[in-house]
Design an enzyme around this catalytic site. Structure first.
Site, PDB file in Angstrom:
ATOM      1  N   THR A  86     -30.945   4.025   3.457  1.00 35.84           N
ATOM      2  CA  THR A  86     -31.335   4.163   4.858  1.00 35.84           C
ATOM      3  C   THR A  86     -30.454   5.258   5.464  1.00 35.84           C
ATOM      4  O   THR A  86     -29.386   5.562   4.938  1.00 35.84           O
ATOM      5  CB  THR A  86     -31.135   2.856   5.653  1.00 35.84           C
ATOM      6  OG1 THR A  86     -29.748   2.483   5.599  1.00 35.84           O
ATOM      7  CG2 THR A  86     -31.973   1.729   5.098  1.00 35.84           C
ATOM      8  N   ARG A 141     -43.692  15.151   9.069  1.00 24.91           N
ATOM      9  CA  ARG A 141     -42.401  15.099   8.359  1.00 24.91           C
ATOM     10  C   ARG A 141     -42.320  13.820   7.513  1.00 24.91           C
ATOM     11  O   ARG A 141     -42.603  12.729   7.969  1.00 24.91           O
ATOM     12  CB  ARG A 141     -41.264  15.116   9.377  1.00 24.91           C
ATOM     13  CG  ARG A 141     -39.858  14.956   8.778  1.00 24.91           C
ATOM     14  CD  ARG A 141     -39.358  13.524   8.839  1.00 24.91           C
ATOM     15  NE  ARG A 141     -37.960  13.396   8.420  1.00 24.91           N
ATOM     16  CZ  ARG A 141     -37.358  12.232   8.217  1.00 24.91           C
ATOM     17  NH1 ARG A 141     -38.004  11.099   8.394  1.00 24.91           N
ATOM     18  NH2 ARG A 141     -36.104  12.187   7.832  1.00 24.91           N
ATOM     19  N   THR A 156     -34.163   2.190   9.030  1.00 23.77           N
ATOM     20  CA  THR A 156     -35.195   1.971   8.013  1.00 23.77           C
ATOM     21  C   THR A 156     -34.947   0.569   7.503  1.00 23.77           C
ATOM     22  O   THR A 156     -33.847   0.050   7.680  1.00 23.77           O
ATOM     23  CB  THR A 156     -34.953   2.989   6.860  1.00 23.77           C
ATOM     24  OG1 THR A 156     -35.164   4.302   7.364  1.00 23.77           O
ATOM     25  CG2 THR A 156     -35.820   2.754   5.656  1.00 23.77           C
TER      26      THR A 156
HETATM   27  N1  GLY Z   1     -34.342   7.199   5.979  1.00 20.24           N
HETATM   28  C1  GLY Z   1     -35.435   7.281   6.854  1.00 20.24           C
HETATM   29  C2  GLY Z   1     -35.856   8.634   7.139  1.00 20.24           C
HETATM   30  O1  GLY Z   1     -35.071   9.557   7.116  1.00 20.24           O
HETATM   31  O2  GLY Z   1     -37.036   8.822   7.416  1.00 20.24           O
END
Ligand code: GLY
Length: 353
Positions: A255, A232, A204
């Site tokens: 992240t 999701r 991320t």
């Molecule tokens: N941290 C990114 C996700 O789990 O979508």
């Protein structure tokens, strides 16, 4: 209409040491560098952060963000992003957004042009269209091939729990069999179990910043967990999980495995810890520790009972001090401040060595 009161610290005493201070995830050095330059040039902090995040969103070689991000289980790229403005204490967010490669910019428009905080799916896409964002295919050839490879290895690797792992009310948990390829991986620090033949991303891009006036802002953008179930949402679009800021305190973000971050209200908790007096690194470590302590499903733990996934937290306080901490060693974070642009080591709970 009466004049709006001026929010934030514009025109007031400079509080952040070293002028603007920007911190980011390990893939974000280009973001912090550009954002700092823009703030120094007079740009609004959120515009500068979004411009920085766009560099990673546009990069096909980053498989965890924007264009070129790994898709969901149906081969469709769905993007999430959120952004928060310290002075107004106002957030914007989009989730499961298809065909628009810059979700952070769309989230900023949600913040600035709607009465809402969060738009998802078809509604987010309609809003982006209305704002003039261009629709395009986000699945690159490389990502499509990776998706096909994953499909060929289904059953052990999909996101539906195997029958022996399904949680039934009143039953205990069954550990994931050792030796299996792990469905979890690290954030940009790389996989904990590099033996997996399948690439999984939870990477991320996160950027938080504070201006020389002490105003803060925060933004996170992602393509989410690779091969996820359609629809999701991870932590990135959840205000208080993937990012959060409070102009009286500072900003934070995360992240890595979003499911773990959501369940400890990661970024919000870090800001709360900083408000209670912890340094940014101490606050990140405290929330990482809480997250680890609350990870109880055996399928998420390794043979020593440690998390089989990684999460990295990032924080900057309004005085410009900053820090980061991961579950596992090896993560680094980007910093741009009066001392220049650089990578620094994140603190950690467990060593990979
Ligand atoms: N941290 C990114 C996700 O789990 O979508």
């Amino acid at each position: 209409m009466a004049a709006q009161p001026e929010a934030g610290n514009a025109g007031k005493k400079v509080e952040a040491a070293g002028g603007p201070v920007l911190v980011a995830s390990g893939n974000g050095l280009r973001c912090t560098s550009l954002a700092r330059e823009m703030v120094l040039g007079g740009s609004n902090l959120l515009d500068a952060i979004v411009a920085g995040v766009k560099i990673v969103e546009d990069d096909p070689n980053d498989w965890s963000v924007g264009y070129g991000g790994l898709p969901n289980e149906e081969g469709v790229v769905e993007l999430d992003a959120s952004i928060m403005d310290g002075p107004l204490h106002r957030a914007g967010s989009v989730g499961a957004l298809r065909n628009i490669k810059n979700p952070a910019a769309v989230a900023l428009q949600v913040l600035r042009r709607t009465d809402h905080v969060m738009l998802v799916g078809e509604g987010a896409l309609k809003f982006a269209r209305a704002m003039g964002f261009k629709e395009e295919e986000l699945l690159t050839e490389e990502a499509r091939k990776e998706w096909l490879r994953w499909k060929a290895n289904l059953n052990k690797e999909d996101k539906w729990l195997d029958d022996d792992q399904v949680i039934r009310a009143g039953e205990g948990y069954t550990p994931r069999r050792t030796g299996e390829a792990s469905p979890h991986n690290a954030d940009p620090g790389g996989p904990i179990r590099p033996d997996s033949p399948i690439r999984h991303t939870t990477g991320t891009v996160h950027v938080s910043g504070v201006t020389g006036m002490g105003d803060v802002g925060s933004c996170t953008s992602t393509s989410g967990l690779s091969w996820k179930l359609p629809g999701r949402l991870g932590d990135s679009p959840i205000v208080g999980a993937g990012m959060y800021c409070d102009n009286a305190v500072g900003a934070a973000g995360a992240t890595g495995r979003g499911e773990a971050v959501i369940q400890v209200c990661g970024a919000f908790s870090i800001v709360q810890h900083m408000e209670a007096g912890l340094s940014p690194t101490e606050a990140c470590l405290a929330v990482a520790k809480r997250m680890v302590d609350r990870t109880r499903e055996k399928r998420l733990l390794d043979e020593k009972g440690r998390p089989a996934f990684n999460v990295t937290f990032y924080a900057v306080r309004k005085d410009g001090s900053h820090g980061s901490a991961s579950v596992w060693s090896g993560s680094r974070y980007a910093v741009s401040d009066g001392k220049g642009n650089r990578m620094e080591d994140s603190a950690f709970l467990f060593s990979k060595d």
